[in-house]
Design a protein around this motif. Structure first.
Motif, PDB file in Angstrom:
ATOM      1  N   GLY A 180      -5.289   6.962   9.697  1.00  0.00           N
ATOM      2  CA  GLY A 180      -6.542   7.526  10.184  1.00  0.00           C
ATOM      3  C   GLY A 180      -6.820   8.910   9.641  1.00  0.00           C
ATOM      4  N   THR A 181      -7.999   9.445   9.988  1.00  0.00           N
ATOM      5  CA  THR A 181      -8.438  10.732   9.439  1.00  0.00           C
ATOM      6  C   THR A 181      -7.521  11.885   9.848  1.00  0.00           C
ATOM      7  OG1 THR A 181      -9.953  10.988  11.308  1.00  0.00           O
ATOM      8  CG2 THR A 181     -10.870  10.075   9.289  1.00  0.00           C
ATOM      9  N   LEU A 182      -7.114  11.918  11.116  1.00  0.00           N
ATOM     10  CA  LEU A 182      -6.290  13.037  11.584  1.00  0.00           C
ATOM     11  C   LEU A 182      -4.923  13.059  10.903  1.00  0.00           C
ATOM     12  CD1 LEU A 182      -7.158  12.984  15.381  1.00  0.00           C
ATOM     13  CD2 LEU A 182      -8.045  14.511  13.624  1.00  0.00           C
ATOM     14  N   PHE A 188       1.186  15.113  -4.958  1.00  0.00           N
ATOM     15  CA  PHE A 188       0.423  15.497  -3.769  1.00  0.00           C
ATOM     16  C   PHE A 188      -0.975  14.873  -3.801  1.00  0.00           C
ATOM     17  CE2 PHE A 188       3.358  19.047  -4.799  1.00  0.00           C
ATOM     18  CZ  PHE A 188       4.261  18.851  -3.754  1.00  0.00           C
ATOM     19  N   TYR A 189      -1.002  13.590  -3.504  1.00  0.00           N
ATOM     20  CA  TYR A 189      -2.224  12.779  -3.576  1.00  0.00           C
ATOM     21  C   TYR A 189      -2.449  12.100  -2.232  1.00  0.00           C
ATOM     22  CZ  TYR A 189      -4.851   8.453  -4.744  1.00  0.00           C
ATOM     23  OH  TYR A 189      -5.730   7.395  -4.768  1.00  0.00           O
ATOM     24  N   ILE A 190      -3.674  12.177  -1.731  1.00  0.00           N
ATOM     25  CA  ILE A 190      -4.055  11.541  -0.466  1.00  0.00           C
ATOM     26  C   ILE A 190      -5.392  10.836  -0.665  1.00  0.00           C
ATOM     27  CG2 ILE A 190      -4.659  11.904   1.975  1.00  0.00           C
ATOM     28  CD1 ILE A 190      -3.120  14.586   1.783  1.00  0.00           C
ATOM     29  N   ARG A 191      -5.492   9.593  -0.169  1.00  0.00           N
ATOM     30  CA  ARG A 191      -6.779   8.881  -0.264  1.00  0.00           C
ATOM     31  C   ARG A 191      -7.194   8.348   1.096  1.00  0.00           C
ATOM     32  NH1 ARG A 191      -8.491   3.824  -0.581  1.00  0.00           N
ATOM     33  NH2 ARG A 191      -6.408   2.920  -0.937  1.00  0.00           N
ATOM     34  N   TYR A 192      -8.482   8.506   1.374  1.00  0.00           N
ATOM     35  CA  TYR A 192      -9.092   7.895   2.559  1.00  0.00           C
ATOM     36  C   TYR A 192     -10.357   7.179   2.079  1.00  0.00           C
ATOM     37  CZ  TYR A 192     -10.611   7.212   7.364  1.00  0.00           C
ATOM     38  OH  TYR A 192     -10.976   6.645   8.557  1.00  0.00           O
ATOM     39  N   VAL A 193     -10.297   5.863   1.949  1.00  0.00           N
ATOM     40  CA  VAL A 193     -11.337   5.024   1.312  1.00  0.00           C
ATOM     41  C   VAL A 193     -11.594   5.594  -0.087  1.00  0.00           C
ATOM     42  CG1 VAL A 193     -13.511   3.798   1.639  1.00  0.00           C
ATOM     43  CG2 VAL A 193     -12.316   4.686   3.635  1.00  0.00           C
ATOM     44  N   ASP A 194     -12.809   6.051  -0.389  1.00  0.00           N
ATOM     45  CA  ASP A 194     -13.113   6.546  -1.743  1.00  0.00           C
ATOM     46  C   ASP A 194     -13.061   8.064  -1.827  1.00  0.00           C
ATOM     47  OD1 ASP A 194     -15.389   6.635  -0.067  1.00  0.00           O
ATOM     48  OD2 ASP A 194     -16.718   6.787  -1.796  1.00  0.00           O
ATOM     49  N   PHE A 240       0.842  -1.192   0.000  1.00  0.00           N
ATOM     50  CA  PHE A 240       0.000   0.000   0.000  1.00  0.00           C
ATOM     51  C   PHE A 240       0.884   1.251   0.000  1.00  0.00           C
ATOM     52  CE2 PHE A 240      -3.715  -2.243   2.388  1.00  0.00           C
ATOM     53  CZ  PHE A 240      -4.145  -2.796   1.182  1.00  0.00           C
ATOM     54  N   ILE A 241       0.451   2.280  -0.704  1.00  0.00           N
ATOM     55  CA  ILE A 241       1.231   3.517  -0.730  1.00  0.00           C
ATOM     56  C   ILE A 241       1.157   4.212   0.631  1.00  0.00           C
ATOM     57  CG2 ILE A 241       0.813   3.821  -3.219  1.00  0.00           C
ATOM     58  CD1 ILE A 241      -1.071   6.198  -2.384  1.00  0.00           C
ATOM     59  N   TYR A 242       2.110   5.058   0.896  1.00  0.00           N
ATOM     60  CA  TYR A 242       2.174   5.748   2.186  1.00  0.00           C
ATOM     61  C   TYR A 242       0.941   6.618   2.419  1.00  0.00           C
ATOM     62  CZ  TYR A 242       3.843   8.714   5.974  1.00  0.00           C
ATOM     63  OH  TYR A 242       3.953   9.378   7.168  1.00  0.00           O
ATOM     64  N   ASP A 243       0.434   7.237   1.361  1.00  0.00           N
ATOM     65  CA  ASP A 243      -0.640   8.229   1.500  1.00  0.00           C
ATOM     66  C   ASP A 243      -2.050   7.657   1.340  1.00  0.00           C
ATOM     67  OD1 ASP A 243       0.892  10.545   2.128  1.00  0.00           O
ATOM     68  OD2 ASP A 243       1.629  10.547   0.075  1.00  0.00           O
ATOM     69  N   SER A 244      -2.213   6.374   1.634  1.00  0.00           N
ATOM     70  CA  SER A 244      -3.530   5.757   1.800  1.00  0.00           C
ATOM     71  C   SER A 244      -3.760   5.658   3.307  1.00  0.00           C
ATOM     72  CB  SER A 244      -3.550   4.365   1.154  1.00  0.00           C
ATOM     73  OG  SER A 244      -4.686   3.647   1.566  1.00  0.00           O
TER      74      SER A 244
END
Length: 362
Positions: free
Chosen positions: A113-115, A218-224, A101-105
């Motif tokens: 987590g969200t924070l 500069f990409y960040i993912r949290y679920v969808d 998994f990528i770091y920014d998932s």
């Protein structure tokens, strides 16, 4: 993946099933189904083991209910026995996928987590804008009906790239097929541990497309829910089109047409419960209202003996840790007053002060 490991034997081992039970039981010791299962723990775990070893395991039908928090969602709850199996499965295969998994998932991963995702967004906004000295943009995206749209065959095909054990694949298919939807071989139930894990496995394909094909820094993912930051709005427009094409062709998904937009970074963006601006972030009022409803539900369950003091305390601590990351002093004050009103004899003002101090360090 280390081919010498016997994944199925590890999954079916009594030690793994016992660990799975402990994880499934966490914060739920007063639940009737948990207590019933624990009465004959060894017998129940051995029965699960036999069912798995002889490929006779069949999950119970899901219990479905509707929540409005604030939007209407259908939650499907698995029988406790099946939740033990879900944990047993994830205990074995999650470490294999976690490595890639990528770091920014940031969703449903240890130490994320969200924070952490919001903090990463703060880091990215400073980098892309060179400390707010150049105009920047953010593509804020959402995948349309994500959990309902996940294609089982595509998901299993992705999993097979790393998991070769046919018995593990059989168990995954069995769990997926227990969720009935209007469209055959589609969808995962909200509320299952396996759904949370599979959601990351499925969109890991998107992560690699965005990071390695599009080369978005500069990409960040949290679920969808995901964001991409850039100084060039036209570049983001092109990426938006390419991402939507990739989702359709490779994952049978599509971007939500109304929730996927490109805006100036300095105008603020709604991300994971916060309205994020360059110099500050605000907690969304809808989050406070949601937490107030959850508090009322906790109070009812606490008074009826369905939950214990530790779960109430843990829930309050978790939300305060979340709230301290937003510049929403008045909203937090209202929340604390609500706690004192709902639990006047259970949580003292001294404990509340201690919770706030703990939350600020989280």
């Amino acid at each position: 993946m280390p081919t010498h490991r016997n994944l199925w034997r590890e999954l079916c081992s009594y030690e793994n099933l016992e660990l799975a039970f402990k994880k499934a039981r966490k914060h739920k010791t007063l639940k009737r189904d948990v207590a019933e299962f624990e009465k004959n723990l060894e017998e129940n775990l051995l029965q699960i083991r036999v069912d798995l070893l002889f490929n006779s395991y069949k999950p119970m039908p899901l219990e479905t209910f509707i929540i409005r928090d604030p939007k209407t969602r259908k939650i499907s709850k698995s029988d406790f026995r099946d939740r033990v199996v879900h944990h047993a499965l994830c205990n074995i295969i999650e470490p294999i996928f976690e490595k890639s998994f990528i770091y920014d998932s940031f969703a449903n991963r240890f130490g994320k987590g969200t924070l952490k995702a919001v903090e990463r967004f703060d880091c990215f906004k400073r980098k892309v804008s060179k400390n707010n000295t150049r105009k920047s943009f953010v593509f804020k995206a959402d995948i349309r009906h994500y959990f309902d749209a996940v294609d089982h065959n595509t998901l299993v095909s992705i999993i097979k790239n790393k998991i070769k054990d046919k018995r593990i694949i059989w168990l995954i298919k069995t769990i997926l097929c227990n969720h009935r939807t209007k469209e055959k071989d589609k969808g995962m139930p909200l509320g299952n541990l396996t759904s949370q894990f599979f959601a990351n496995v499925y969109l890991d394909e998107l992560d690699y497309f965005v990071k390695h094909k599009l080369k978005a820094d500069f990409y960040i993912r949290y679920v969808d829910d995901f964001v991409i930051l850039h100084t060039n709005k036209n570049k983001l427009e092109v990426w938006k089109t390419e991402i939507n094409s990739f989702l359709g062709e490779s994952l049978k998904l599509e971007l939500h047409p109304e929730k996927s937009k490109i805006n100036e970074l300095n105008k603020g963006v709604c991300f994971l419960g916060f309205r994020v601006f360059y110099h500050h972030r605000l907690l969304k009022k809808s989050n406070l209202q949601s937490m107030q409803r959850k508090l009322a539900s906790l109070k009812e369950n606490f008074e009826n003996g369905k939950t214990d003091y530790d779960e109430v305390y843990s829930s309050i601590q978790g939300w305060l840790a979340y709230a301290t990351h937003g510049n929403s002093h008045n909203l937090k004050k209202k929340y604390l007053k609500n706690i004192e009103t709902l639990f006047p004899n259970n949580i003292s003002s001294i404990e509340l002060d201690r919770l706030i101090k703990i939350a600020k360090t989280c």
